[in-house]
Write an enzyme that holds these catalytic residues in place. Structure first.
Site, PDB file in Angstrom:
ATOM      1  N   ASP A 183     -28.248  -3.575   6.449  1.00  0.00           N
ATOM      2  CA  ASP A 183     -27.441  -2.465   6.955  1.00  0.00           C
ATOM      3  C   ASP A 183     -28.377  -1.470   7.611  1.00  0.00           C
ATOM      4  O   ASP A 183     -29.504  -1.266   7.149  1.00  0.00           O
ATOM      5  CB  ASP A 183     -26.705  -1.765   5.805  1.00  0.00           C
ATOM      6  CG  ASP A 183     -25.712  -2.690   5.127  1.00  0.00           C
ATOM      7  OD1 ASP A 183     -24.974  -3.380   5.846  1.00  0.00           O
ATOM      8  OD2 ASP A 183     -25.694  -2.749   3.880  1.00  0.00           O
ATOM      9  N   ASP A 214     -28.205  -9.407   3.340  1.00  0.00           N
ATOM     10  CA  ASP A 214     -27.864  -8.903   4.667  1.00  0.00           C
ATOM     11  C   ASP A 214     -28.530  -7.545   4.870  1.00  0.00           C
ATOM     12  O   ASP A 214     -29.089  -6.982   3.942  1.00  0.00           O
ATOM     13  CB  ASP A 214     -26.343  -8.778   4.827  1.00  0.00           C
ATOM     14  CG  ASP A 214     -25.710  -8.176   3.602  1.00  0.00           C
ATOM     15  OD1 ASP A 214     -26.317  -7.246   3.018  1.00  0.00           O
ATOM     16  OD2 ASP A 214     -24.613  -8.613   3.213  1.00  0.00           O
ATOM     17  N   ASP A 250     -24.343   5.097  -4.107  1.00  0.00           N
ATOM     18  CA  ASP A 250     -24.104   5.064  -5.552  1.00  0.00           C
ATOM     19  C   ASP A 250     -25.367   5.261  -6.405  1.00  0.00           C
ATOM     20  O   ASP A 250     -25.500   6.244  -7.113  1.00  0.00           O
ATOM     21  CB  ASP A 250     -23.318   3.801  -5.948  1.00  0.00           C
ATOM     22  CG  ASP A 250     -23.847   2.518  -5.324  1.00  0.00           C
ATOM     23  OD1 ASP A 250     -24.915   2.554  -4.670  1.00  0.00           O
ATOM     24  OD2 ASP A 250     -23.198   1.467  -5.489  1.00  0.00           O
TER      25      ASP A 250
HETATM   26  P1  ATP Z   1     -25.762  -6.582  -2.280  1.00  0.00           P
HETATM   27  O1  ATP Z   1     -27.109  -7.086  -2.554  1.00  0.00           O
HETATM   28  O2  ATP Z   1     -24.744  -7.173  -3.145  1.00  0.00           O
HETATM   29  O3  ATP Z   1     -25.356  -6.605  -0.834  1.00  0.00           O
HETATM   30  P2  ATP Z   1     -25.698  -3.767  -1.868  1.00  0.00           P
HETATM   31  O4  ATP Z   1     -26.166  -2.621  -2.706  1.00  0.00           O
HETATM   32  O5  ATP Z   1     -26.370  -3.956  -0.552  1.00  0.00           O
HETATM   33  O6  ATP Z   1     -25.816  -5.054  -2.752  1.00  0.00           O
HETATM   34  P3  ATP Z   1     -23.307  -3.480  -0.356  1.00  0.00           P
HETATM   35  O7  ATP Z   1     -21.900  -3.630  -0.817  1.00  0.00           O
HETATM   36  O8  ATP Z   1     -23.841  -4.358   0.693  1.00  0.00           O
HETATM   37  O9  ATP Z   1     -24.161  -3.628  -1.682  1.00  0.00           O
HETATM   38  O10 ATP Z   1     -23.482  -1.949   0.028  1.00  0.00           O
HETATM   39  C1  ATP Z   1     -24.513  -1.476   0.860  1.00  0.00           C
HETATM   40  C2  ATP Z   1     -24.909  -0.067   0.446  1.00  0.00           C
HETATM   41  O11 ATP Z   1     -23.790   0.820   0.557  1.00  0.00           O
HETATM   42  C3  ATP Z   1     -25.356   0.066  -1.004  1.00  0.00           C
HETATM   43  O12 ATP Z   1     -26.705  -0.249  -1.178  1.00  0.00           O
HETATM   44  C4  ATP Z   1     -25.062   1.514  -1.289  1.00  0.00           C
HETATM   45  O13 ATP Z   1     -26.058   2.344  -0.762  1.00  0.00           O
HETATM   46  C5  ATP Z   1     -23.779   1.748  -0.513  1.00  0.00           C
HETATM   47  N1  ATP Z   1     -22.581   1.515  -1.323  1.00  0.00           N
HETATM   48  C6  ATP Z   1     -21.907   0.367  -1.469  1.00  0.00           C
HETATM   49  N2  ATP Z   1     -20.858   0.498  -2.278  1.00  0.00           N
HETATM   50  C7  ATP Z   1     -20.841   1.787  -2.653  1.00  0.00           C
HETATM   51  C8  ATP Z   1     -19.985   2.569  -3.481  1.00  0.00           C
HETATM   52  N3  ATP Z   1     -18.949   2.018  -4.083  1.00  0.00           N
HETATM   53  N4  ATP Z   1     -20.276   3.876  -3.643  1.00  0.00           N
HETATM   54  C9  ATP Z   1     -21.339   4.432  -3.004  1.00  0.00           C
HETATM   55  N5  ATP Z   1     -22.163   3.754  -2.234  1.00  0.00           N
HETATM   56  C10 ATP Z   1     -21.943   2.451  -2.044  1.00  0.00           C
HETATM   57 MG    MG Z   2     -25.765  -5.438   0.979  1.00  0.00          MG
END
Ligand code: ATP
Ligand code: MG
Length: 455
Positions: free
Chosen positions: A75, A73, A149
């Site tokens: 963001d 997805d 993170d």
């Molecule tokens: P995925 O591929 O599983 O979606 P993702 O890194 O995009 O991995 P998301 O949960 O969609 O995970 O989170 C989007 C973004 O938000 C992350 O890339 C990170 O920058 C930030 N983020 C998510 N969770 C946290 C957290 N617990 N602490 C700090 N930043 C976070």
């Molecule tokens: Mg994501």
């Protein structure tokens, strides 16, 4: 030259300030073309920029593109407030109360748009373990990067200029296939213990090595996971199990000793000689299905992961003299109750899990009307897959799984021939009422309702 010296002097802290400047990679320095970005995310950024705001694709999607993966997805991060975003897009809605984000819709697609968030001010807004309780203040783009993170998750992509903005050496870490926490890892785990699970999931899923300084504090902080609300924890575990790399994720969780108390499988079931191979096979089957773009059922996987405990309890009650069916019911409830003490699986999964378990003994009954009734059960397909996977892992008789495979595809006559009256005794053929069945064209209707009996 001077910049490099300053970077060296201040290490990774160089870009952490409120007004820190990023390293900007132009289109010739990275492989992301604007056409590769989802149309919805691209248009959202373009429209926001046209209205005078900063707007970037951010986080996982940028990371995945740089690693050559397809993002799940998209963001978008922006300098616009939620109300400003809302006023620009006709099809959008503000969601969330604590920190509002905006869902922008284009056709079937949804893009999550969030306003740059500020860094926390000292200890304000944390609980006694350091866990962040409130973080709902808008901030600068540099702050937004710093509160993410991992360095590889803090990259911004501008689809208009085709630039990657990097505040924390994320591009370097992506090239080195390294997962590095931004800031002091121990403090970041205290703020949000879920980051430990995210480290395991992202490293396993993306084939990254967890940096030594990022990994080191995990051991001393893993107990903090128990302070995370159950629903958030379950969501994270589900993400991990459905990541398409569940086997690798589980192995890494166990290596980091983060598995305790999450699911029985992650605690000890993998080592159980009887059901461990089945649990692993279920994880692997889920990974394979996701790779082939097939649907997966979380309830099926959760039922498989808990099966070891159900079977153990079942054996205990049968050995104590309880008849099979009541014993299975007791065992199921005990397994679910024990699970709720560590990580509560939402009750919406209960019915399917129980059904899958209750149907298992019925595969052993191959006489009379029973196999016909089982075949017509709405959950037959999933229950058969469950049984077959058990058989393939040495947890159920393979010849019976093969029998069911033939029985499903056989015609009415062949099915009659296949009847097995008594599992324990010699195979007996049912006396056929010549001609009659053929006219009926299949198994007779009616009879007793489906039973959950295993006798
Ligand atoms: P995925 O591929 O599983 O979606 P993702 O890194 O995009 O991995 P998301 O949960 O969609 O995970 O989170 C989007 C973004 O938000 C992350 O890339 C990170 O920058 C930030 N983020 C998510 N969770 C946290 C957290 N617990 N602490 C700090 N930043 C976070
Ligand atoms: Mg994501």
């Amino acid at each position: 030259m001077i910049k490099r010296y300053i970077d060296k002097l201040f290490g990774r802290k160089a870009a952490s300030g409120k007004d820190a400047k990023p390293v900007i990679y132009g289109p010739d320095k990275h492989g992301i073309r604007r056409d590769a970005i989802s149309k919805c995310a691209r248009r959202t950024c373009e429209d926001l920029q046209r209205a005078g705001h900063a707007a970037f694709v951010v986080g996982g999607a940028v990371r995945d593109h740089l690693l050559g993966h397809t993002p799940k997805d998209y963001d978008v991060a922006t300098s616009a407030t939620p109300e400003e975003v809302r006023s620009i897009f006709r099809r959008s809605r503000i969601i969330g109360r604590r920190f509002q984000i905006v869902h922008v819709l284009c056709g079937q697609d949804v893009v999550e748009v969030s306003t740059f968030r500020a860094l926390l001010d000292g200890e304000a807004g944390t609980d006694e373990h350091g866990r962040v309780l409130s973080d709902n203040v808008f901030g600068t783009q540099a702050e937004d990067a710093t509160r993410r993170d991992f360095t590889v998750n803090a990259l911004f992509f501008d689809p208009v200029k085709e630039e990657v903005w990097d505040y924390h050496h994320g591009v370097k870490d992506i090239n080195a296939k390294r997962l590095v926490m931004i800031g002091d890892a121990a403090q970041r785990y205290r703020e949000d213990p879920v980051r430990m699970l995210r480290a395991a999931r992202l490293a396993a899923k993306l084939g990254l090595t967890i940096d030594a300084k990022t990994e080191a504090p995990i051991h001393a902080h893993k107990h903090l996971i128990q302070n995370v609300p159950q629903s958030r924890l379950f969501e994270e575990i589900l993400k991990l199990l459905l990541s398409g790399n569940a086997v690798a994720c589980t192995k890494l969780l166990r290596k980091l000793e983060l598995h305790h108390g999450l699911l029985p499988l992650l605690d000890d079931a993998l080592e159980d000689k009887g059901t461990g191979p089945f649990a692993l096979a279920a994880l692997k089957a889920t990974d394979d299905r996701l790779r082939e773009d097939k649907s997966v059922s979380p309830a099926f996987l959760l039922a498989a992961l808990l099966w070891g405990r159900v079977e153990r309890e079942l054996r205990k009650h049968e050995d104590a003299g309880q008849p099979s069916i009541p014993a299975l019911h007791t065992a199921m409830h005990e397994a679910l109750d024990a699970q709720r003490e560590s990580l509560a699986i939402p009750r919406r999964f209960d019915a399917t899990m129980k059904e899958l378990w209750l149907l298992q003994p019925r595969f052993l009954q191959r006489g009379g009307q029973r196999p016909y009734r089982l075949l017509e059960h709405p959950r037959f397909r999933a229950a058969y897959d469950f049984f077959e996977l058990r058989a393939q892992s040495g947890n159920a008789p393979m010849d019976i799984a093969q029998w069911w495979d033939r029985f499903q595809h056989a015609n009415a006559d062949e099915r009659e021939e296949m009847m097995v009256e008594d599992e324990a005794g010699p195979k007996k053929k049912r006396r056929r009422r010549r001609g009659k069945r053929k006219e009926e064209g299949g198994p007779p209707e009616g009879g007793a309702p489906p039973q959950d009996d295993a006798s």
